[in-house]
Design an enzyme around this catalytic site. Structure first.
Site, short mmCIF file in Angstrom:
data_model
loop_
_atom_site.label_atom_id
_atom_site.label_comp_id
_atom_site.label_asym_id
_atom_site.label_seq_id
_atom_site.Cartn_x
_atom_site.Cartn_y
_atom_site.Cartn_z
N CYS A 104 32.59 66.63 50.80
CA CYS A 104 32.24 67.38 52.03
C CYS A 104 31.09 66.69 52.77
O CYS A 104 31.12 66.57 53.99
CB CYS A 104 31.78 68.79 51.72
SG CYS A 104 32.69 69.65 50.46
N ASP A 105 30.07 66.26 52.05
CA ASP A 105 28.82 65.82 52.69
C ASP A 105 28.53 64.33 52.57
O ASP A 105 27.57 63.85 53.17
CB ASP A 105 27.64 66.61 52.08
CG ASP A 105 27.81 68.11 52.26
OD1 ASP A 105 28.40 68.50 53.28
OD2 ASP A 105 27.40 68.87 51.38
N CYS A 113 28.76 68.81 46.87
CA CYS A 113 30.11 68.37 47.20
C CYS A 113 30.08 67.01 47.90
O CYS A 113 29.78 66.93 49.10
CB CYS A 113 30.79 69.41 48.09
SG CYS A 113 32.39 68.90 48.66
#
Ligand code: NAP
Length: 300
Positions: free
Chosen positions: A133-134, A130
């Site tokens: 997200c990261d 992701c």
């Protein structure tokens, strides 16, 4: 007894919930993770008709609020099985049993793993599925994205905005994703295309420090030093819990035509978990509407 239980609070499931409650049915949605499904991780949506531009998170939140404010109930429990006794069914979760008259399966799909040795061990230590997200952890660093679909292309665009260098590794030289995204990447100075290539090995002790890729045409192998690898090679469905009630195709998707009706009366399927050719936000929402209206018709 709930009229319609929906398994999955992604785009298909929440769209079905909206149509169900608007038809004055009681609707309970089960979600084992977070609402919104896969779209939550998409940085930017530009192809949903009627909305020019929106982030996946905002889209999912709007959908969730729309469904719940209209009266759908959402419970964060994992559905383990369905017991089908004809007019009465029971949805069994990890926390309880819920009787209902009809079920809509909208289980979506999960990220396909790379299948290379040490992948699981390096998740969170350089490997991610992701980018939104990261990605921020890799600001100013060199990263790679693996895949050739819209997710990989969008991830690469997103990461190229703040990473030093982005390698886009894809097993072919043509992309499955949209040409507009490919062109956008070609215009980026810090994006390097690594085509006809597959990842053979993950390097690094405690953290990922690079990958070895093999050129499928020449057979040549080379090392690429990276701090992060974003795997975006598609999805796989997870429907084995429902095998007794529905037919699964050879890839594990639930077999059903555009009517979204499964082989079991009162059990419907919507979205990416259904056998279909086009898996888009618009088709997930469309399936949700079709499945919910079919459930309403069944309830009459
Ligand atoms: P996808 O379209 O299925 O693409 C998966 C990519 O991964 C393909 O390029 C495929 O290569 C490659 N791949 C598959 N298995 C592989 C393996 N074992 N090793 C290496 N590469 C592998 O998946 P996606 O990009 O996640 O998209 C899923 C669906 O969501 C699509 O319908 C997509 O259009 C949609 N989506 C839409 C948006 C949007 O509208 N904003 C955003 C994201 C996703 P090949 O091409 O060689 O098969």
């Amino acid at each position: 007894m709930t009229d319609i239980i929906i398994v999955g609070a992604g785009t298909a499931g929440l769209s079905a919930a909206i149509y169900g409650v608007r038809a004055a049915k009681s609707v309970l949605v089960f979600e084992s993770e977070v609402y919104g499904g896969q779209i939550v991780n998409t940085p930017e949506i530009e192809n949903y008709p009627g909305i020019k531009n929106i982030s996946g998170y905002e889209f999912a939140t709007n959908l969730y609020e729309q469904a719940t404010e209209l009266g759908a109930q959402v419970k964060f429990e994992k559905v383990i099985k369905i017991e089908d006794r004809g007019a009465e069914k029971t949805v069994v979760t990890d926390q309880g049993s819920y009787p209902c008259k009809s079920v809509i399966l909208a289980t979506g799909a999960k990220n396909r793993p790379l299948g290379v040795e040490r992948e699981t061990e390096l998740v969170g230590a350089g490997i991610s599925y992701c980018a939104t997200c990261d990605g921020a952890f890799f600001r100013g660093k060199d990263v790679a994205v693996n895949g050739g679909g819209n997710t990989a292309l969008e991830d690469a665009i997103y990461l190229s905005n703040f990473c030093n260098k982005v390698y886009l590794i894809h097993r072919r030289d043509a992309f499955r994703g949209e040409e507009k995204l490919v062109q956008a990447l070609k215009n980026k100075e810090n994006v390097v295309f690594v085509l006809n290539s597959t990842i053979k090995e993950l390097l690094g002790e405690d953290r990922l420090s690079g990958v070895i890729v093999q050129d499928k045409i020449t057979g040549e192998e080379k090392e690429i030093a990276i701090n992060g690898l974003f795997v975006a090679i598609g999805q796989i469905p997870e429907n084995s819990a429902f095998e007794a009630q529905v037919e699964l195709d050879e890839k594990g998707y639930i077999s059903a035509p555009e009517s979204c009706k499964t082989k079991s009366a009162g059990i419907f399927v919507a979205g990416d978990c259904r056998t279909k050719n086009v898996r888009q936000l618009a088709t997930a929402a469309s399936d949700g509407a079709i499945a919910a209206l079919a459930a309403c018709e069944y309830l009459v």
